[in-house]
Design a protein around this motif. Sequence first.
Motif, PDB file in Angstrom:
ATOM      1  N   SER A 108      -5.051 -55.548 -43.498  1.00 35.77           N
ATOM      2  CA  SER A 108      -3.965 -55.013 -42.266  1.00 35.77           C
ATOM      3  C   SER A 108      -4.694 -53.408 -42.164  1.00 35.77           C
ATOM      4  O   SER A 108      -4.961 -53.237 -40.267  1.00 35.77           O
ATOM      5  CB  SER A 108      -2.826 -54.993 -42.274  1.00 35.77           C
ATOM      6  OG  SER A 108      -1.887 -54.883 -41.384  1.00 35.77           O
TER       7      SER A 108
ATOM      8  N   ARG B 141      -6.590 -52.762 -38.310  1.00 35.47           N
ATOM      9  CA  ARG B 141      -6.375 -51.854 -37.174  1.00 35.47           C
ATOM     10  C   ARG B 141      -7.840 -51.157 -37.523  1.00 35.47           C
ATOM     11  O   ARG B 141      -7.570 -50.262 -36.235  1.00 35.47           O
ATOM     12  CB  ARG B 141      -5.087 -50.950 -38.098  1.00 35.47           C
ATOM     13  CG  ARG B 141      -4.050 -52.285 -37.871  1.00 35.47           C
ATOM     14  CD  ARG B 141      -3.193 -51.590 -36.639  1.00 35.47           C
ATOM     15  NE  ARG B 141      -2.234 -52.492 -36.081  1.00 35.47           N
ATOM     16  CZ  ARG B 141      -2.200 -54.346 -36.255  1.00 35.47           C
ATOM     17  NH1 ARG B 141      -3.452 -54.621 -35.374  1.00 35.47           N
ATOM     18  NH2 ARG B 141      -0.484 -55.009 -36.068  1.00 35.47           N
TER      19      ARG B 141
ATOM     20  N   ARG C   1      -4.849 -45.719 -27.147  1.00 37.75           N
ATOM     21  CA  ARG C   1      -5.922 -47.277 -27.770  1.00 37.75           C
ATOM     22  C   ARG C   1      -5.481 -46.254 -29.484  1.00 37.75           C
ATOM     23  O   ARG C   1      -5.240 -46.795 -30.167  1.00 37.75           O
ATOM     24  CB  ARG C   1      -5.444 -48.312 -27.073  1.00 37.75           C
ATOM     25  CG  ARG C   1      -6.108 -49.927 -27.757  1.00 37.75           C
ATOM     26  CD  ARG C   1      -5.238 -50.421 -27.436  1.00 37.75           C
ATOM     27  NE  ARG C   1      -5.419 -51.486 -28.084  1.00 37.75           N
ATOM     28  CZ  ARG C   1      -4.408 -52.352 -28.658  1.00 37.75           C
ATOM     29  NH1 ARG C   1      -3.030 -51.437 -29.036  1.00 37.75           N
ATOM     30  NH2 ARG C   1      -4.474 -52.929 -29.646  1.00 37.75           N
TER      31      ARG C   1
ATOM     32  N   ALA D 166      -2.736 -44.517 -31.131  1.00 39.56           N
ATOM     33  CA  ALA D 166      -2.050 -45.899 -31.598  1.00 39.56           C
ATOM     34  C   ALA D 166      -2.225 -46.459 -32.079  1.00 39.56           C
ATOM     35  O   ALA D 166      -1.509 -46.618 -33.839  1.00 39.56           O
ATOM     36  CB  ALA D 166      -1.222 -46.676 -30.644  1.00 39.56           C
ATOM     37  N   LEU D 167      -3.695 -46.892 -32.796  1.00 38.81           N
ATOM     38  CA  LEU D 167      -3.691 -47.971 -33.872  1.00 38.81           C
ATOM     39  C   LEU D 167      -3.908 -47.373 -35.042  1.00 38.81           C
ATOM     40  O   LEU D 167      -3.959 -47.386 -35.956  1.00 38.81           O
ATOM     41  CB  LEU D 167      -4.898 -48.480 -33.571  1.00 38.81           C
ATOM     42  CG  LEU D 167      -5.034 -49.492 -32.378  1.00 38.81           C
ATOM     43  CD1 LEU D 167      -6.377 -50.671 -32.102  1.00 38.81           C
ATOM     44  CD2 LEU D 167      -4.163 -50.901 -32.827  1.00 38.81           C
ATOM     45  N   TYR D 168      -4.877 -45.834 -35.183  1.00 36.26           N
ATOM     46  CA  TYR D 168      -5.526 -45.169 -36.166  1.00 36.26           C
ATOM     47  C   TYR D 168      -3.992 -44.810 -36.814  1.00 36.26           C
ATOM     48  O   TYR D 168      -3.891 -44.560 -38.301  1.00 36.26           O
ATOM     49  CB  TYR D 168      -5.880 -43.853 -35.800  1.00 36.26           C
ATOM     50  CG  TYR D 168      -7.363 -44.411 -35.903  1.00 36.26           C
ATOM     51  CD1 TYR D 168      -8.299 -44.905 -36.439  1.00 36.26           C
ATOM     52  CD2 TYR D 168      -8.018 -43.681 -34.574  1.00 36.26           C
ATOM     53  CE1 TYR D 168      -9.456 -45.353 -36.613  1.00 36.26           C
ATOM     54  CE2 TYR D 168      -9.445 -43.594 -34.642  1.00 36.26           C
ATOM     55  CZ  TYR D 168      -9.885 -44.452 -35.171  1.00 36.26           C
ATOM     56  OH  TYR D 168     -11.246 -44.887 -35.176  1.00 36.26           O
ATOM     57  N   GLU D 169      -3.155 -44.433 -35.644  1.00 39.08           N
ATOM     58  CA  GLU D 169      -1.421 -43.591 -36.556  1.00 39.08           C
ATOM     59  C   GLU D 169      -0.595 -45.033 -37.274  1.00 39.08           C
ATOM     60  O   GLU D 169      -0.372 -45.202 -38.044  1.00 39.08           O
ATOM     61  CB  GLU D 169      -1.123 -42.741 -35.679  1.00 39.08           C
ATOM     62  CG  GLU D 169      -0.935 -41.792 -35.409  1.00 39.08           C
ATOM     63  CD  GLU D 169      -0.227 -40.970 -33.171  1.00 39.08           C
ATOM     64  OE1 GLU D 169       0.080 -41.960 -33.056  1.00 39.08           O
ATOM     65  OE2 GLU D 169      -0.363 -39.774 -33.444  1.00 39.08           O
ATOM     66  N   GLU D 170      -1.120 -46.202 -36.735  1.00 36.62           N
ATOM     67  CA  GLU D 170      -0.457 -47.362 -37.241  1.00 36.62           C
ATOM     68  C   GLU D 170      -0.679 -47.365 -38.648  1.00 36.62           C
ATOM     69  O   GLU D 170      -0.512 -47.911 -39.468  1.00 36.62           O
ATOM     70  CB  GLU D 170      -0.531 -48.499 -36.187  1.00 36.62           C
ATOM     71  CG  GLU D 170       0.339 -49.742 -36.890  1.00 36.62           C
ATOM     72  CD  GLU D 170       0.160 -50.286 -35.951  1.00 36.62           C
ATOM     73  OE1 GLU D 170       0.707 -52.144 -36.146  1.00 36.62           O
ATOM     74  OE2 GLU D 170      -0.146 -50.976 -34.518  1.00 36.62           O
ATOM     75  N   ALA D 171      -2.069 -47.138 -38.744  1.00 38.21           N
ATOM     76  CA  ALA D 171      -2.801 -47.854 -39.901  1.00 38.21           C
ATOM     77  C   ALA D 171      -2.508 -46.679 -41.336  1.00 38.21           C
ATOM     78  O   ALA D 171      -2.389 -46.764 -41.850  1.00 38.21           O
ATOM     79  CB  ALA D 171      -4.528 -47.845 -39.486  1.00 38.21           C
TER      80      ALA D 171
ATOM     81  N   ARG E 216       0.104 -45.277 -40.902  1.00 35.86           N
ATOM     82  CA  ARG E 216       1.403 -45.374 -41.944  1.00 35.86           C
ATOM     83  C   ARG E 216       1.744 -46.687 -42.530  1.00 35.86           C
ATOM     84  O   ARG E 216       2.388 -46.500 -43.666  1.00 35.86           O
ATOM     85  CB  ARG E 216       2.648 -45.670 -40.782  1.00 35.86           C
ATOM     86  CG  ARG E 216       2.956 -44.534 -39.799  1.00 35.86           C
ATOM     87  CD  ARG E 216       3.957 -45.085 -38.473  1.00 35.86           C
ATOM     88  NE  ARG E 216       3.966 -46.253 -37.779  1.00 35.86           N
ATOM     89  CZ  ARG E 216       3.011 -45.923 -36.878  1.00 35.86           C
ATOM     90  NH1 ARG E 216       2.567 -44.198 -36.329  1.00 35.86           N
ATOM     91  NH2 ARG E 216       2.922 -46.862 -35.796  1.00 35.86           N
ATOM     92  N   ARG E 217       0.713 -47.471 -43.119  1.00 35.57           N
ATOM     93  CA  ARG E 217       0.568 -48.371 -43.574  1.00 35.57           C
ATOM     94  C   ARG E 217      -0.302 -47.897 -44.644  1.00 35.57           C
ATOM     95  O   ARG E 217      -0.372 -48.867 -45.509  1.00 35.57           O
ATOM     96  CB  ARG E 217      -0.298 -49.461 -42.886  1.00 35.57           C
ATOM     97  CG  ARG E 217       0.617 -50.239 -41.580  1.00 35.57           C
ATOM     98  CD  ARG E 217      -0.053 -51.664 -40.871  1.00 35.57           C
ATOM     99  NE  ARG E 217       0.847 -51.582 -40.141  1.00 35.57           N
ATOM    100  CZ  ARG E 217       0.578 -53.130 -39.549  1.00 35.57           C
ATOM    101  NH1 ARG E 217      -0.076 -54.306 -39.866  1.00 35.57           N
ATOM    102  NH2 ARG E 217       1.812 -53.513 -38.355  1.00 35.57           N
TER     103      ARG E 217
END
Length: 112
Positions: free
Chosen positions: A24, A28, A43, A46-51, A53-54
């Motif tokens: 995932s 991302r 965008r 947002a995707l880098y930050e989500e990655a 966090r994961r």
Amino acid sequence: MKLWTGWAAAVAGLLALLAAACSSVSHRTEEADLAFRRGDYARALALYEEAARRGPGDPLLAEKIEAVRSRLSAERAAREQEAREAAARSRRREELLTRARAALAAGRPATA
């Protein structure tokens, strides 16, 4: 034997979860890289930050996030500068029109 089987199943489940999380994060990050190349910095961020966090602690992700934030900041500064310049041009035009109208009203030729 049952204890060993249960433990092995737990470890296998944990490994499957970790693999899914890594996949995932990788997905991302790839999406974010693509958005960054397209210039869709919001965008990408947002995707880098989500990655991040994961999969926290990845220094490359931290660098990419900083690069995107820098681009967003530069874009914002450029838009603000453009708005200031447009406002200044508008004021100059308005001043010229005001002087021209005053000159015409006084019977003088309107010059720039």
